[in-house]
Design a protein around this motif. Structure first.
Motif, PDB file in Angstrom:
ATOM      1  N   ALA A  75       0.842  -1.207   0.000  1.00  0.00           N
ATOM      2  CA  ALA A  75       0.000   0.000   0.000  1.00  0.00           C
ATOM      3  C   ALA A  75       0.873   1.251   0.000  1.00  0.00           C
ATOM      4  CB  ALA A  75      -0.929  -0.004   1.211  1.00  0.00           C
ATOM      5  N   ALA A  76       1.923   1.249   0.788  1.00  0.00           N
ATOM      6  CA  ALA A  76       2.827   2.403   0.841  1.00  0.00           C
ATOM      7  C   ALA A  76       3.506   2.621  -0.505  1.00  0.00           C
ATOM      8  CB  ALA A  76       3.865   2.202   1.941  1.00  0.00           C
ATOM      9  N   ASP A  77       3.983   1.547  -1.119  1.00  0.00           N
ATOM     10  CA  ASP A  77       4.664   1.666  -2.405  1.00  0.00           C
ATOM     11  C   ASP A  77       3.714   2.168  -3.500  1.00  0.00           C
ATOM     12  OD1 ASP A  77       6.972   0.814  -1.164  1.00  0.00           O
ATOM     13  OD2 ASP A  77       6.865  -1.243  -1.958  1.00  0.00           O
ATOM     14  N   ARG A  78       2.495   1.646  -3.536  1.00  0.00           N
ATOM     15  CA  ARG A  78       1.516   2.076  -4.541  1.00  0.00           C
ATOM     16  C   ARG A  78       1.190   3.556  -4.416  1.00  0.00           C
ATOM     17  NH1 ARG A  78      -0.882  -2.640  -3.249  1.00  0.00           N
ATOM     18  NH2 ARG A  78      -2.468  -1.672  -1.943  1.00  0.00           N
ATOM     19  N   ASN A  79       1.185   4.039  -3.179  1.00  0.00           N
ATOM     20  CA  ASN A  79       0.820   5.433  -2.922  1.00  0.00           C
ATOM     21  C   ASN A  79       2.034   6.348  -2.748  1.00  0.00           C
ATOM     22  OD1 ASN A  79      -2.189   5.374  -2.770  1.00  0.00           O
ATOM     23  ND2 ASN A  79      -1.700   3.779  -1.281  1.00  0.00           N
ATOM     24  N   ARG A  80       3.219   5.793  -3.018  1.00  0.00           N
ATOM     25  CA  ARG A  80       4.473   6.551  -2.877  1.00  0.00           C
ATOM     26  C   ARG A  80       4.595   7.173  -1.486  1.00  0.00           C
ATOM     27  NH1 ARG A  80       2.829   7.602  -8.215  1.00  0.00           N
ATOM     28  NH2 ARG A  80       4.301   6.838  -9.748  1.00  0.00           N
ATOM     29  N   GLN A  81       4.340   6.345  -0.489  1.00  0.00           N
ATOM     30  CA  GLN A  81       4.424   6.786   0.895  1.00  0.00           C
ATOM     31  C   GLN A  81       5.482   5.978   1.631  1.00  0.00           C
ATOM     32  OE1 GLN A  81       0.364   5.909   1.948  1.00  0.00           O
ATOM     33  NE2 GLN A  81      -0.294   8.009   1.556  1.00  0.00           N
ATOM     34  N   LYS A  82       6.031   6.600   2.653  1.00  0.00           N
ATOM     35  CA  LYS A  82       6.948   5.887   3.541  1.00  0.00           C
ATOM     36  C   LYS A  82       6.123   5.142   4.589  1.00  0.00           C
ATOM     37  CE  LYS A  82      11.251   8.389   3.687  1.00  0.00           C
ATOM     38  NZ  LYS A  82      12.198   9.033   4.588  1.00  0.00           N
ATOM     39  N   VAL A  83       6.747   4.148   5.188  1.00  0.00           N
ATOM     40  CA  VAL A  83       6.174   3.485   6.356  1.00  0.00           C
ATOM     41  C   VAL A  83       7.049   3.900   7.537  1.00  0.00           C
ATOM     42  CG1 VAL A  83       5.677   1.301   7.515  1.00  0.00           C
ATOM     43  CG2 VAL A  83       5.305   1.521   5.045  1.00  0.00           C
ATOM     44  N   ILE A  84       6.419   4.505   8.531  1.00  0.00           N
ATOM     45  CA  ILE A  84       7.129   4.903   9.744  1.00  0.00           C
ATOM     46  C   ILE A  84       6.595   4.054  10.884  1.00  0.00           C
ATOM     47  CG2 ILE A  84       7.585   6.752  11.380  1.00  0.00           C
ATOM     48  CD1 ILE A  84       7.334   8.736   9.094  1.00  0.00           C
ATOM     49  N   SER A  85       7.495   3.320  11.538  1.00  0.00           N
ATOM     50  CA  SER A  85       7.126   2.502  12.691  1.00  0.00           C
ATOM     51  C   SER A  85       7.370   3.318  13.956  1.00  0.00           C
ATOM     52  CB  SER A  85       7.965   1.218  12.722  1.00  0.00           C
ATOM     53  OG  SER A  85       7.591   0.438  13.840  1.00  0.00           O
ATOM     54  N   ILE A  86       6.373   3.354  14.822  1.00  0.00           N
ATOM     55  CA  ILE A  86       6.509   4.128  16.052  1.00  0.00           C
ATOM     56  C   ILE A  86       6.396   3.213  17.263  1.00  0.00           C
ATOM     57  CG2 ILE A  86       4.052   4.741  16.173  1.00  0.00           C
ATOM     58  CD1 ILE A  86       5.096   7.562  17.170  1.00  0.00           C
ATOM     59  N   GLY A  87       7.342   3.355  18.176  1.00  0.00           N
ATOM     60  CA  GLY A  87       7.310   2.616  19.428  1.00  0.00           C
ATOM     61  C   GLY A  87       7.932   1.238  19.397  1.00  0.00           C
ATOM     62  N   TYR A  88       7.968   0.610  18.246  1.00  0.00           N
ATOM     63  CA  TYR A  88       8.476  -0.758  18.123  1.00  0.00           C
ATOM     64  C   TYR A  88       9.279  -0.874  16.832  1.00  0.00           C
ATOM     65  CZ  TYR A  88       4.997  -1.604  21.678  1.00  0.00           C
ATOM     66  OH  TYR A  88       4.262  -1.542  22.833  1.00  0.00           O
ATOM     67  N   ARG A  89      10.318  -1.677  16.871  1.00  0.00           N
ATOM     68  CA  ARG A  89      11.144  -1.893  15.690  1.00  0.00           C
ATOM     69  C   ARG A  89      10.427  -2.844  14.732  1.00  0.00           C
ATOM     70  NH1 ARG A  89      15.914  -0.442  14.806  1.00  0.00           N
ATOM     71  NH2 ARG A  89      16.424  -0.133  16.997  1.00  0.00           N
ATOM     72  N   ASN A  90      10.243  -2.379  13.527  1.00  0.00           N
ATOM     73  CA  ASN A  90       9.669  -3.187  12.455  1.00  0.00           C
ATOM     74  C   ASN A  90      10.600  -3.059  11.261  1.00  0.00           C
ATOM     75  OD1 ASN A  90       6.926  -4.330  13.198  1.00  0.00           O
ATOM     76  ND2 ASN A  90       6.743  -2.237  13.939  1.00  0.00           N
ATOM     77  N   PRO A  91      11.368  -4.107  10.975  1.00  0.00           N
ATOM     78  CA  PRO A  91      12.406  -4.025   9.937  1.00  0.00           C
ATOM     79  C   PRO A  91      11.912  -3.576   8.562  1.00  0.00           C
ATOM     80  CG  PRO A  91      12.645  -6.040  11.203  1.00  0.00           C
ATOM     81  CD  PRO A  91      11.359  -5.403  11.632  1.00  0.00           C
ATOM     82  N   MET A  92      10.646  -3.809   8.233  1.00  0.00           N
ATOM     83  CA  MET A  92      10.167  -3.420   6.904  1.00  0.00           C
ATOM     84  C   MET A  92       9.879  -1.923   6.794  1.00  0.00           C
ATOM     85  SD  MET A  92       6.783  -2.587   7.394  1.00  0.00           S
ATOM     86  CE  MET A  92       6.066  -2.649   5.800  1.00  0.00           C
ATOM     87  N   ALA A  93       9.881  -1.216   7.913  1.00  0.00           N
ATOM     88  CA  ALA A  93       9.583   0.217   7.893  1.00  0.00           C
ATOM     89  C   ALA A  93      10.760   1.007   7.332  1.00  0.00           C
ATOM     90  CB  ALA A  93       9.240   0.703   9.299  1.00  0.00           C
ATOM     91  N   ASP A  94      10.443   2.135   6.711  1.00  0.00           N
ATOM     92  CA  ASP A  94      11.476   3.020   6.174  1.00  0.00           C
ATOM     93  C   ASP A  94      12.163   3.811   7.284  1.00  0.00           C
ATOM     94  OD1 ASP A  94      10.940   2.525   3.322  1.00  0.00           O
ATOM     95  OD2 ASP A  94       9.017   3.483   3.774  1.00  0.00           O
ATOM     96  N   GLU A  95      11.430   4.019   8.365  1.00  0.00           N
ATOM     97  CA  GLU A  95      11.958   4.818   9.471  1.00  0.00           C
ATOM     98  C   GLU A  95      11.421   4.262  10.785  1.00  0.00           C
ATOM     99  OE1 GLU A  95      11.779   9.515  10.782  1.00  0.00           O
ATOM    100  OE2 GLU A  95      11.365   8.965   8.703  1.00  0.00           O
ATOM    101  N   GLN A  96      12.243   4.329  11.827  1.00  0.00           N
ATOM    102  CA  GLN A  96      11.865   3.842  13.156  1.00  0.00           C
ATOM    103  C   GLN A  96      11.827   5.022  14.127  1.00  0.00           C
ATOM    104  OE1 GLN A  96      11.389   0.433  13.364  1.00  0.00           O
ATOM    105  NE2 GLN A  96      12.243   0.053  11.341  1.00  0.00           N
ATOM    106  N   LEU A  97      10.713   5.239  14.798  1.00  0.00           N
ATOM    107  CA  LEU A  97      10.607   6.247  15.849  1.00  0.00           C
ATOM    108  C   LEU A  97      10.451   5.502  17.172  1.00  0.00           C
ATOM    109  CD1 LEU A  97       8.182   8.865  14.234  1.00  0.00           C
ATOM    110  CD2 LEU A  97      10.678   8.932  14.358  1.00  0.00           C
ATOM    111  N   LEU A  98      11.550   5.002  17.691  1.00  0.00           N
ATOM    112  CA  LEU A  98      11.501   4.125  18.863  1.00  0.00           C
ATOM    113  C   LEU A  98      11.398   4.878  20.177  1.00  0.00           C
ATOM    114  CD1 LEU A  98      14.149   1.502  17.726  1.00  0.00           C
ATOM    115  CD2 LEU A  98      11.667   1.468  17.413  1.00  0.00           C
TER     116      LEU A  98
END
Length: 190
Positions: free
Chosen positions: A69-92
């Motif tokens: 969904a992120a790729d189709r919409n040209r959006q980043k995935v930001i993971s907050i609070g938890y590490r998710n390796p597939m995310a573009d950015e981690q806000l831990l």
């Protein structure tokens, strides 16, 4: 001779209960403040559109759908609070205010947490919640109560996530419902 009533010392249990009650009251005020403050929260660092990923232990199929969904919409995935390796950015290390800003600024929310869903609803964000055995009842009850059961993913969907769905799937009325819960909580009625 008059007998003077002597004050009994407070039991350990009563003392602990008093502390717990004061902390619960403090937490309610904090959550209510965050819910109300979130209305005016700016997008996190004015980033381009992103999908906010909040939770951990997601099924692989769900993470693939979020990424797609992120790729189709040209959006980043930001993971907050938890590490998710597939995310573009981690806000831990995001605190409560950063969390509220991230929710307010997200284009959509992907979560497996009840309160992640509530914050998405509060900010009028499309979301897709994936059920886990531990959280299933809370998420099911929330989505049923608000008439948005289609947002709760139990199995891999055939046609993508709600976060990637059409405009008619955006929240309608849920914000008012959550605001009512916040008001009831602040008044002590809930």
């Amino acid at each position: 001779m008059l007998l003077r009533a002597q004050a009994m010392p407070e039991s350990k249990e009563l003392s602990q209960l008093r502390v717990i009650r004061s902390q619960v009251s403090r937490m309610r005020r904090l959550v209510d403040d965050l819910l109300q403050r979130g209305n005016g929260a700016a997008r996190l660092d004015e980033r381009p559109a992103y999908i906010l990923l909040y939770g951990h232990g997601f099924p692989d199929w769900y993470l693939r759908e979020v990424r797609s969904a992120a790729d189709r919409n040209r959006q980043k995935v930001i993971s907050i609070g938890y590490r998710n390796p597939m995310a573009d950015e981690q806000l831990l290390d995001a605190g409560p205010l950063e969390f509220a800003e991230a929710m307010a600024g997200a284009a959509a929310v992907a979560t497996n947490f009840f309160h992640g869903s509530v914050f998405a609803l509060r900010h009028g964000k499309p979301f897709a919640a994936v059920s886990t055995p531990y959280r299933h009842n809370k998420l099911r009850d929330l989505t049923v109560a608000l008439g948005c059961e289609e947002r709760l993913m139990l199995d891999e969907p055939a046609d993508g996530l709600i976060a990637d769905g059409p405009e008619e799937m955006r929240p309608v009325g849920e914000v008012e419902f959550v605001e009512g819960l916040a008001t009831a909580s602040a008044s002590g009625a809930y």
